[in-house]
Enzyme design. Structure first.
Site, mmCIF file in Angstrom:
data_model
loop_
_atom_site.group_PDB
_atom_site.id
_atom_site.type_symbol
_atom_site.label_atom_id
_atom_site.label_comp_id
_atom_site.label_asym_id
_atom_site.label_seq_id
_atom_site.Cartn_x
_atom_site.Cartn_y
_atom_site.Cartn_z
ATOM 1 N N LYS A 1 -11.419 -3.441 18.570
ATOM 2 C CA LYS A 1 -9.856 -3.647 18.955
ATOM 3 C C LYS A 1 -9.636 -3.500 20.358
ATOM 4 O O LYS A 1 -8.555 -3.488 20.734
ATOM 5 C CB LYS A 1 -8.957 -2.960 18.019
ATOM 6 C CG LYS A 1 -9.546 -3.349 16.574
ATOM 7 C CD LYS A 1 -8.369 -2.731 15.406
ATOM 8 C CE LYS A 1 -8.822 -3.057 13.964
ATOM 9 N NZ LYS A 1 -7.789 -3.192 13.147
ATOM 10 N N LYS B 1 -14.075 0.526 15.124
ATOM 11 C CA LYS B 1 -12.771 0.022 15.429
ATOM 12 C C LYS B 1 -12.250 0.184 16.603
ATOM 13 O O LYS B 1 -11.601 -0.643 17.261
ATOM 14 C CB LYS B 1 -11.602 0.894 14.517
ATOM 15 C CG LYS B 1 -11.857 0.126 13.109
ATOM 16 C CD LYS B 1 -10.871 0.755 11.981
ATOM 17 C CE LYS B 1 -11.238 0.214 10.609
ATOM 18 N NZ LYS B 1 -10.446 0.946 9.474
ATOM 19 N N ASN C 1 0.827 -1.507 -0.155
ATOM 20 C CA ASN C 1 0.047 0.044 0.014
ATOM 21 C C ASN C 1 0.923 1.226 0.181
ATOM 22 O O ASN C 1 1.989 1.135 -0.146
ATOM 23 C CB ASN C 1 -0.980 -0.088 1.169
ATOM 24 C CG ASN C 1 -0.045 -0.157 2.526
ATOM 25 O OD1 ASN C 1 0.431 0.748 2.905
ATOM 26 N ND2 ASN C 1 -0.537 -1.429 3.358
HETATM 27 O O1 PMT Z 1 2.869 6.150 6.442
HETATM 28 P P1 PMT Z 1 2.382 7.628 6.105
HETATM 29 O O2 PMT Z 1 2.568 7.646 4.459
HETATM 30 O O3 PMT Z 1 2.970 8.604 6.958
HETATM 31 O O4 PMT Z 1 0.654 7.634 6.084
HETATM 32 C C1 PMT Z 1 0.194 7.392 7.415
HETATM 33 C C2 PMT Z 1 -0.918 6.651 7.533
HETATM 34 C C3 PMT Z 1 -2.036 6.871 6.580
HETATM 35 C C4 PMT Z 1 -0.685 4.911 7.300
HETATM 36 C C5 PMT Z 1 -1.459 6.439 9.009
HETATM 37 O O5 PMT Z 1 -1.967 7.765 9.171
HETATM 38 C C6 PMT Z 1 -2.509 5.635 9.246
HETATM 39 O O6 PMT Z 1 -3.707 5.951 9.015
HETATM 40 N N1 PMT Z 1 -2.385 4.192 9.494
HETATM 41 C C7 PMT Z 1 -3.445 3.127 9.761
HETATM 42 C C8 PMT Z 1 -3.304 2.664 8.454
HETATM 43 C C9 PMT Z 1 -4.529 1.344 8.346
HETATM 44 O O7 PMT Z 1 -3.960 0.139 8.204
HETATM 45 O O8 PMT Z 1 -5.606 1.640 8.961
HETATM 46 P P2 PMT Z 1 -6.801 0.293 9.229
HETATM 47 O O9 PMT Z 1 -7.925 1.243 9.209
HETATM 48 O O10 PMT Z 1 -6.679 -0.553 7.875
HETATM 49 O O11 PMT Z 1 -6.209 -0.354 10.590
HETATM 50 C C10 PMT Z 1 -6.989 -0.151 11.609
HETATM 51 C C11 PMT Z 1 -5.651 -0.333 12.834
HETATM 52 O O12 PMT Z 1 -5.378 -1.727 12.865
HETATM 53 C C12 PMT Z 1 -4.297 0.259 12.422
HETATM 54 O O13 PMT Z 1 -3.876 0.623 13.868
HETATM 55 C C13 PMT Z 1 -3.571 -0.939 12.012
HETATM 56 O O14 PMT Z 1 -1.970 -0.597 12.331
HETATM 57 C C14 PMT Z 1 -4.048 -2.036 12.615
HETATM 58 N N2 PMT Z 1 -4.083 -3.317 11.969
HETATM 59 C C15 PMT Z 1 -4.735 -3.275 10.788
HETATM 60 C C16 PMT Z 1 -4.779 -4.580 9.933
HETATM 61 C C17 PMT Z 1 -4.017 -5.620 10.619
HETATM 62 N N3 PMT Z 1 -4.151 -6.972 9.801
HETATM 63 N N4 PMT Z 1 -3.478 -5.550 11.807
HETATM 64 C C18 PMT Z 1 -3.642 -4.419 12.410
HETATM 65 O O15 PMT Z 1 -2.893 -4.118 13.654
#
Ligand code: PMT
Length: 397
Positions: A340, A336, A209
């Site tokens: 979580k 979330k 990504n």
């Molecule tokens: O890295 P940059 O270019 O600076 O961009 C920053 C960012 C956009 C990546 C950051 O601000 C951000 O939003 N990070 C979270 C991205 C994400 O995966 O969001 P999610 O909504 O899919 O996941 C929710 C949470 O669960 C996140 O804390 C993620 O780390 C965690 N997760 C998700 C999937 C997974 N299989 N395991 C996890 O622990």
């Protein structure tokens, strides 16, 4: 926060010099001791008298001027600064510093300095996008220089694009973030995740990504500056590790999962800003997959949800998640937080300009399990990192 700090502003020759007069005025009003250095080209736009009046101090223009007492001026300026800001920073000064050239007062002071340096580029869009300028910026980024990216809009030369000196609020945010709350996380351990994961399809292809790691690295940097022991579990990114941070490099979500669990019992706080792949190819081909047929299907299987698992097994740890959303930000983020079992979630709408992936700024909402929502303005990622840590301190208490 800035009162008593020695801040040196290096002004180089660009039309945005007039905006830096306001920056010097605002910095002086905070109680900081502001000293201004100007290049010959900067003095074509504004005279030193403007900055002398606004800072209440002598303006420095000459590398060979000998101050009273016989000390060496560029060494005095370098060692006497808690922070140096170059604004506007032209392609020329950026190139000189990246190339190790020190042939005028500003480039020599920067070379002799050991304090943080913030570079605020401002120039024509084509100059800014020039590959050599971008390469020089990347070299400086790797060496730990800080940046406030130029803004988008109409430029003095009549063209449109990225190149205007950043808004003063963003420059002030960055300056404050550099000095923020030194030492208030002393004795605490923080684990941060950053960047993307890559999920191999075959030896030459993978699923990933757009995460650059900038957000997570800013959080790790801010936590370390505030005195925490920091372990940074990082997917593959092009960033220089922040000083004083233990970095554990990983590639896949499975590796990130293992590294996070390895470190979990020893930390007080986990901040998961990594963009972890939800799915991975069920099978990774041992050889490069050959082209055949008009379509192709890759079967995916679910990766572990690392944060959800921490939410189930946590003891004393605070869990802070991030959420990258493209619609219905608050509702999706609130789900979330509950699913979580988080103490806080930083939600960003990654479709907004200046937010999300790859940018130096972000626009976030802090979402709490009791339904409280704090909406933050666009801010530098380091400033947002400190804002998140301010909340962490409150939650730790
Ligand atoms: O890295 P940059 O270019 O600076 O961009 C920053 C960012 C956009 C990546 C950051 O601000 C951000 O939003 N990070 C979270 C991205 C994400 O995966 O969001 P999610 O909504 O899919 O996941 C929710 C949470 O669960 C996140 O804390 C993620 O780390 C965690 N997760 C998700 C999937 C997974 N299989 N395991 C996890 O622990």
């Amino acid at each position: 926060m800035l009162a008593g700090k020695n801040i040196t502003v290096g002004v180089t020759g660009g039309i945005a010099v007039f905006k830096v007069a306001q920056l010097v005025s605002s910095l002086t009003a905070t109680g900081a001791a502001v000293r201004v250095m100007m290049t010959k080209s900067a003095r074509e736009f504004v005279t030193p008298l403007t900055f002398q009046t606004l800072s209440g101090r002598q303006v420095y223009t000459d590398l060979f001027e000998r101050p009273a007492g016989g000390s060496v001026q560029h060494i005095d300026l370098a060692s006497g600064s808690d922070l140096i800001i170059l604004a506007p920073a032209t392609a020329n000064i950026i190139g000189k510093i990246a190339g190790g050239i020190a042939d005028d007062l500003i480039s020599t002071v920067v070379m002799a300095a050991s304090c943080p340096v913030i570079i605020c580029p401002a120039m024509n869009v084509n100059m800014y996008n020039n590959r050599i300028v971008q390469r020089n910026l990347a070299i400086l980024g790797d060496q730990g220089y800080h940046f406030v990216e130029p803004g988008l809009g109409r430029l003095a030369c009549g063209t449109e694009g990225r190149g205007r000196l950043a808004e003063l609020e963003l420059i002030m945010d960055k300056i404050e973030a550099i000095f923020a709350n030194e030492g208030d996380l002393q004795g605490r351990s923080v684990m941060v995740t950053a960047g993307p994961t890559v999920e191999p399809v075959d030896p030459v292809r993978y699923l990933t990504n757009r995460s650059s790691g900038k957000m997570g690295y800013a959080v790790a940097d801010a936590a370390a500056r505030r005195g925490a022991r920091v372990v940074l579990i990082s997917g593959p990114v092009e960033l220089r590790p922040p000083a004083g941070v233990e970095v554990v490099p990983v590639q896949t979500a499975a590796e990130m999962h293992a590294a996070v669990l390895d470190n979990f019992s020893a930390v007080d706080v986990v901040i998961m800003s990594a963009a972890v792949a939800d799915y991975r190819p069920r099978n990774t081909a041992a050889q490069k997959i050959k082209k055949h047929g008009e379509t192709m299907t890759i079967e995916l299987e679910k990766n572990p949800d690392i944060l959800a698992e921490l939410g189930r097994i946590k003891k004393q740890q605070l869990l802070i998640g991030f959420a990258a959303e493209t619609e219905d930000l608050e509702r999706n983020a609130q789900k979330k937080v509950a699913a979580k079992n988080l103490e806080m979630l930083v939600a960003n709408d990654v479709t907004l300009p200046g937010a999300g992936f790859g940018t130096d700024t972000n626009i976030a909402k802090l979402i709490f399990p009791d339904g409280r929502i704090v909406s933050l303005p666009k801010m530098d990622k380091l400033a947002l990192a400190h804002r998140i840590l301010d909340e962490v301190l409150v939650l730790l208490k």
